[in-house]
Scaffold this active site. Sequence first.
Site: not given
Length: 132
Positions: A10, A84, A88
């Site tokens: 996160c 996120c 990522c």
Amino acid sequence: MTSATILFVCVHNAGRSQMAAGYARALGGDRVTVLSGGSAPGAALNPMAVAAMAEEGIDISAEVPQLLLTDDVRASDAVITMGCGDACPIFPGKRYEDWELTDPAGKGLDEVRPIRDDIKQRVQRLLDELLA
């Protein structure tokens, strides 16, 4: 015995991903390797996340928000993101899931408990699938 490496991500690595990692360690035991990280790690864990997990008998107070590392993604069988966005990295052949969860930042314990409980159910389902 089946085993798996799971990465929880996160933004701040201070609430949702830390709670998920705590449950995965507690529920998966030695069958899982648990990693977590954030695209913009916070300075400290969310104290309400720590308190909510303590109610479940899981102590995450010693955890420290970590920067998401590409090597952690590469090493993982499953990558679970929680808001996120595009931060990522994606590697072919990995299991990816994006869990839409309310960010517990700035919320009181009564508001964090349902988020925690949702995370617990999702982690249990993930472990059941990965370790079957």
